[in-house]
Design an enzyme around this catalytic site. Structure first.
Site, short mmCIF file in Angstrom:
data_model
loop_
_atom_site.label_atom_id
_atom_site.label_comp_id
_atom_site.label_asym_id
_atom_site.label_seq_id
_atom_site.Cartn_x
_atom_site.Cartn_y
_atom_site.Cartn_z
N GLU A 173 0.84 -1.21 0.00
CA GLU A 173 0.00 0.00 0.00
C GLU A 173 0.87 1.25 0.00
O GLU A 173 0.71 2.13 0.86
CB GLU A 173 -0.98 -0.01 1.18
CG GLU A 173 -1.98 -1.15 1.08
CD GLU A 173 -3.21 -1.01 1.96
OE1 GLU A 173 -3.26 -0.13 2.82
OE2 GLU A 173 -4.16 -1.80 1.75
N GLU A 313 -5.24 -8.78 -0.21
CA GLU A 313 -6.05 -8.38 0.96
C GLU A 313 -7.49 -8.27 0.50
O GLU A 313 -7.81 -7.44 -0.35
CB GLU A 313 -5.56 -7.06 1.56
CG GLU A 313 -4.21 -7.20 2.24
CD GLU A 313 -3.77 -5.98 3.03
OE1 GLU A 313 -4.65 -5.22 3.51
OE2 GLU A 313 -2.55 -5.78 3.15
O1 AHR Z 1 -5.45 -5.87 6.92
C1 AHR Z 1 -5.40 -4.69 7.64
C2 AHR Z 1 -4.71 -3.55 6.88
O2 AHR Z 1 -5.49 -3.20 5.77
C3 AHR Z 1 -3.36 -3.83 6.29
O3 AHR Z 1 -2.35 -3.68 7.21
C4 AHR Z 1 -3.25 -2.82 5.22
O4 AHR Z 1 -2.42 -3.24 4.15
C5 AHR Z 1 -4.68 -2.58 4.79
O5 AHR Z 1 -4.99 -1.24 4.74
#
Ligand code: AHR
Length: 510
Positions: A173, A313
């Site tokens: 990210e 994610e």
């Molecule tokens: O999964 C929780 C968080 O969500 C992670 O650390 C991040 O990459 C995303 O914003």
């Protein structure tokens, strides 16, 4: 009667087992308590890893595990997590809950966990606040087999042999918590950092997401629908690279979470009405639009699809359970989560020509978890049961299939199809079909026609079926659990069954 067509003679893309991957971050009680309790704990463990949790995860055949973050990855300095535990640097996990991180779970412990799970390793490096040298030395420490300061250090720490790193994330990210970069700035940094992520093993063949002899490098991709990021990163990665190296990358990540009420409010994991049910599922279905949207941009640069879209994610993100640390992201898990998993996994299967890996967030005690723990107690969530039902798709071949659906829902903006499906065939010819019924109120009769059914005549089925907000608690851990489903009839050239409301059904045919 819904008509469902499967063509067993038309095999499409391979469903990489990595689509069923998991994510574990140094966040809340995911690693500490949830997985790692230390060798001296009274909770039964093997080298510090909880036996009960590892056993439950082995049942669903976790194929790959991503670690150490997430946002934590771009703050993590790997040398803090090696060597004698009592000497390891302690720090405050400022990003997640402001708690003490004693670094007792580091590289050696992660590799030990993957060994126990029998899974591949996906290590996420620190581009946001770490140096090129630090990233380079970490890869050398983990994978080099020759004589070097890093391999000597590894040997002194008790592991002379190198480990295998299957996937390596170069930042996370980086449009946000990983450094607030612009796409062009990140991509230039990526090019520099990845240069020093050396391939120490022999390695064979061309780079590409499907070459397991090499470390597959993953670039930090877009958040949700940020096509500007995808364009900007790929344009910079592909400049002056003669396409030989596929833009220096094997994968581009995509992050998309399901927040029924939006990022600010999110909403309760367990207390919701039927409107919120459909809203949640409608927002989950947006995953398919995102894959198409970013996939189309990737096609411009990488028409041969050597670069995987890595959805590392995904899952539900609700308001934390009352009374828990807001920075720990601990939430319950209901049949709604089961349907969210069912929809997403069917979408990933259907797009397995581009989606090469996906890691649900997160494996234990955080967001849409497989497992929840409370001291020595553990429950398998409805999401665990979906991963259990779907595991036959791992490394199978997607089959052409189509189901006639009708729109259901309570608000015009959040209508959804009543059914979600995917079908695959494994190397022995066994067909696996997974179908979700998204309705809270209606059962649907389904007539399935299978072209190329051949002499397959052995049908079996299991179902996960309960009320929309049913969940497993520490006092009642088996309220939501899959069971044998006797309602599938083999008829000439196909199958007939009625799929109950609010359920996920697995059918196998061999
Ligand atoms: O999964 C929780 C968080 O969500 C992670 O650390 C991040 O990459 C995303 O914003």
């Amino acid at each position: 009667m819904a008509k469902y067509y499967i063509n067993a003679d038309r095999r499409l893309s391979k469903i990489n087992k990595e689509i069923y991957g998991q994510f574990s971050e140094h966040l809340g009680r995911c690693i500490y308590e949830g997985i790692y309790v230390g060798e001296d704990s009274e909770i039964p463990n093997v080298n510090g890893m909880r036996k009960d949790v590892v056993e439950a995860l082995k049942e669903i055949h976790v194929p790959v595990l991503r670690w150490p973050g997430g946002c934590f990855a771009d703050e993590y300095h790997w040398k803090d997590g090696i060597g004698p535990k009592e000497e390891r640097k302690k720090m405050i996990n400022t990003h997640w809950g402001g708690v003490l991180e004693d670094n007792s779970f580091g590289t050696h412990e992660f590799m030990e966990l993957c060994r126990q799970l029998g899974c591949e390793t996906y290590v996420n490096g620190n581009l946001g606040s770490g140096t090129v040298q630090e990233m380079s030395e970490w890869v050398e420490y983990m994978t080099f087999d020759g004589l070097s300061p890093m391999t000597q250090l590894r040997a002194r720490n008790g592991h002379p042999e190198p480990w295998k790193v299957d996937f390596f994330g170069v930042g996370n990210e980086n449009w946000g918590c990983g450094g607030n970069m612009t796409p062009e700035f990140y991509a230039n940094e990526y090019r520099r950092y990845q240069t020093y992520v050396r391939q120490y093993g022999a390695g064979e063949g061309e780079p590409g997401i499907d070459n397991p002899t090499l470390i597959r490098k993953i670039a930090s991709g877009p958040n949700i629908d940020d096509t500007d990021w995808t364009h900007g990163v790929l344009a910079t990665l592909f400049r002056h690279c003669e396409n030989r190296f596929h833009g220096h990358t094997d994968g581009l990540s995509l992050h998309y979470y399901t927040h029924p009420e939006g990022w600010e409010i999110k909403g309760s994991a367990t207390e919701f009405d039927e409107k919120t049910w459909y809203k949640t599922l409608a927002k989950t279905l947006y995953m398919e639009d995102l894959i198409r949207m970013h996939g189309a941009i990737m096609d411009q640069y990488d028409p041969e699809r050597k670069i995987g879209l890595i959805v590392d994610e995904w899952g539900t993100w609700f308001t934390v359970e009352p009374g828990t640390n807001p920075g720990f992201l601990y939430q319950q898990n209901t049949m709604r989560d089961a349907l969210v998993a069912c929809i997403n996994l069917n979408i990933f299967n259907k797009h397995s020509d581009r989606v090469k890996m996906a890691c649900i967030a997160q494996m234990v005690n955080v967001l849409q978890a497989m497992i929840l723990t409370d001291g020595p107690r553990m429950v398998k969530t409805p999401t665990w049961h979906v991963f259990d039902l779907y595991q036959l798709h791992q490394d199978a071949c997607l089959l052409e299939s189509f189901i006639e659906t009708e729109e259901i829902g309570m608000e015009e903006e959040y209508m959804v199809p009543n059914l979600s499906e995917s079908a695959s065939v494994d190397e022995k010819g066994k067909i696996t079909i997974t179908i979700g019924n998204l309705s809270v109120t209606e059962d649907y009769p389904v007539m399935t026609r299978i072209t190329g059914i051949g002499d397959r005549n052995k049908v079996s089925a299991r179902i996960l079926h309960n009320r929309m907000d049913a969940c497993n608690t520490f006092d009642e851990p088996d309220q939501v659990s899959s069971e044998v489903f006797e309602g599938v009839r083999l008829v000439h050239g196909g199958l007939e069954f009625t799929i109950p409301r609010c359920s996920v059904l697995l059918i196998t045919l061999e």
